[in-house]
Design a protein around this motif. Structure first.
Motif, short mmCIF file in Angstrom:
data_model
loop_
_atom_site.label_atom_id
_atom_site.label_comp_id
_atom_site.label_asym_id
_atom_site.label_seq_id
_atom_site.Cartn_x
_atom_site.Cartn_y
_atom_site.Cartn_z
N THR A 39 -100.20 -57.76 69.19
CA THR A 39 -98.87 -57.27 68.84
C THR A 39 -98.17 -58.35 68.04
O THR A 39 -98.20 -59.53 68.40
CB THR A 39 -98.03 -56.96 70.10
OG1 THR A 39 -98.65 -55.91 70.83
CG2 THR A 39 -96.61 -56.50 69.71
N ALA A 40 -97.55 -57.96 66.92
CA ALA A 40 -96.81 -58.91 66.08
C ALA A 40 -95.36 -58.48 65.99
O ALA A 40 -95.05 -57.28 65.94
CB ALA A 40 -97.43 -58.97 64.68
N ILE A 97 -95.29 -54.40 66.00
CA ILE A 97 -96.40 -53.60 65.48
C ILE A 97 -97.66 -54.00 66.21
O ILE A 97 -97.97 -55.19 66.35
CB ILE A 97 -96.57 -53.79 63.97
CG1 ILE A 97 -95.32 -53.29 63.23
CG2 ILE A 97 -97.82 -53.07 63.46
CD1 ILE A 97 -95.41 -53.42 61.73
N SER A 98 -98.39 -53.01 66.68
CA SER A 98 -99.61 -53.27 67.44
C SER A 98 -100.81 -52.58 66.80
O SER A 98 -100.75 -51.39 66.46
CB SER A 98 -99.47 -52.78 68.89
OG SER A 98 -98.40 -53.41 69.54
N GLY A 122 -101.49 -43.28 62.12
CA GLY A 122 -101.00 -42.63 63.34
C GLY A 122 -101.43 -43.35 64.60
O GLY A 122 -100.83 -43.15 65.66
N ARG A 123 -102.43 -44.20 64.51
CA ARG A 123 -102.90 -44.96 65.67
C ARG A 123 -102.13 -46.26 65.87
O ARG A 123 -102.29 -46.93 66.89
CB ARG A 123 -104.39 -45.28 65.51
CG ARG A 123 -105.28 -44.04 65.46
CD ARG A 123 -106.74 -44.44 65.34
NE ARG A 123 -107.61 -43.27 65.32
CZ ARG A 123 -108.93 -43.32 65.23
NH1 ARG A 123 -109.54 -44.50 65.15
NH2 ARG A 123 -109.66 -42.22 65.19
N THR A 124 -101.33 -46.61 64.88
CA THR A 124 -100.57 -47.86 64.96
C THR A 124 -99.30 -47.66 65.76
O THR A 124 -98.55 -46.71 65.53
CB THR A 124 -100.20 -48.37 63.55
OG1 THR A 124 -101.38 -48.43 62.75
CG2 THR A 124 -99.55 -49.73 63.61
N LYS A 125 -99.03 -48.56 66.69
CA LYS A 125 -97.81 -48.48 67.49
C LYS A 125 -96.72 -49.30 66.81
O LYS A 125 -96.90 -50.48 66.53
CB LYS A 125 -98.07 -49.01 68.90
CG LYS A 125 -96.85 -48.90 69.82
CD LYS A 125 -97.17 -49.40 71.22
CE LYS A 125 -95.94 -49.31 72.12
NZ LYS A 125 -96.21 -49.82 73.49
N VAL A 126 -95.58 -48.65 66.54
CA VAL A 126 -94.45 -49.30 65.88
C VAL A 126 -93.21 -49.10 66.73
O VAL A 126 -92.83 -47.97 67.03
CB VAL A 126 -94.22 -48.73 64.46
CG1 VAL A 126 -93.00 -49.37 63.83
CG2 VAL A 126 -95.46 -48.95 63.60
#
Length: 241
Positions: A39-40, A97-98, A122-126
């Motif tokens: 996670t950044a 962002i993960s 769509g798989r990226t968590k924001v």
């Protein structure tokens, strides 16, 4: 905020991640194609308009992200995900962002911010954070004074400027040297020394940024613009093209 350090190959110490409120965040510079479950915490510096690739119908949109150590990376959103992230990853906002997809880009496709590119899907968590980093963002720019713009005229140098919008002209259509019709619109900016400059907006900037400036013109919006070219078009002018 607690920093964790590790020695790099030259023996220097570098920060590889930091912790905040119990969360472990990675710095952009340490995230590689082999990094997993990361996670950044990043601030959005730029978000371009959606474009269509030259040799395919693929649509893409670029986003420049920066972490708290001023490391930068370009992230790209493709096709249907552009609409999905329309109200997210907005300039000057802060996000967690993960697990975006990470890849090395070919030299001919590399941006000015490095060889690593993230892909937001769509798989990226924001997740948006309610944090104000306006001063931090401003400190990352090197602004060219209006009275030194002529030094960059008709060169390949990219510049950044800051000014208050005091006038906006009617948009008009012109034909470029290659025979393509383009829509342009001029915005007059003034700096703290009451010097003015003409900022010429081209094509997609007319349809988005100029509309925003017009709608908020009574507020005298402060404009920060980067990746500009200084040209001799209509005297000394700055162009988004």
């Amino acid at each position: 905020m607690e920093c964790v350090e590790a020695a790099d190959v030259n023996g220097y110490r570098s920060k590889i991640r930091y912790q905040n409120m119990g969360e472990d965040y990675k710095l952009i510079a340490t995230i590689t194609p082999n990094t997993t479950n990361w996670t950044a915490k990043v601030v959005v510096l730029e978000k371009t308009s959606a474009r269509t690739a030259y040799h395919s119908p693929t649509k893409y949109q670029n986003v420049v992200l920066m972490d708290m150590e001023r490391n930068k990376v370009q992230a790209t959103i493709y096709d249907t995900n552009i609409q999905a992230f329309q109200d997210q990853l907005l300039p000057s906002k802060t996000y967690l962002i993960s697990n975006a997809a990470i890849r090395l880009t070919k030299p001919q496709y590399r941006s000015t911010v490095g060889e690593i590119q993230w892909t937001i899907s769509g798989r990226t968590k924001v997740q948006e954070l309610q944090e104000d980093h306006t001063a931090f963002i401003s400190s990352t720019y090197v602004f060219t004074p209006f009275d030194r713009l002529h030094e960059h005229m008709d060169s390949k140098t990219d510049i950044s400027i800051i000014g208050v919008a005091i006038d906006i002209k009617l948009k008009r259509f012109i034909h470029t040297r290659s025979g393509i019709q383009s829509c342009i619109q001029d915005v007059v900016l003034v700096n703290q020394r009451f010097e003015t400059v003409l900022l010429t907006m081209w094509d997609q900037f007319v349809e988005k940024e100029c509309i925003y400036i017009s709608d908020n013109f009574n507020k005298k919006p402060i404009i920060v613009a980067s990746h500009l070219k200084v040209s001799s078009f209509s005297g000394v002018s700055i162009s988004t093209k």
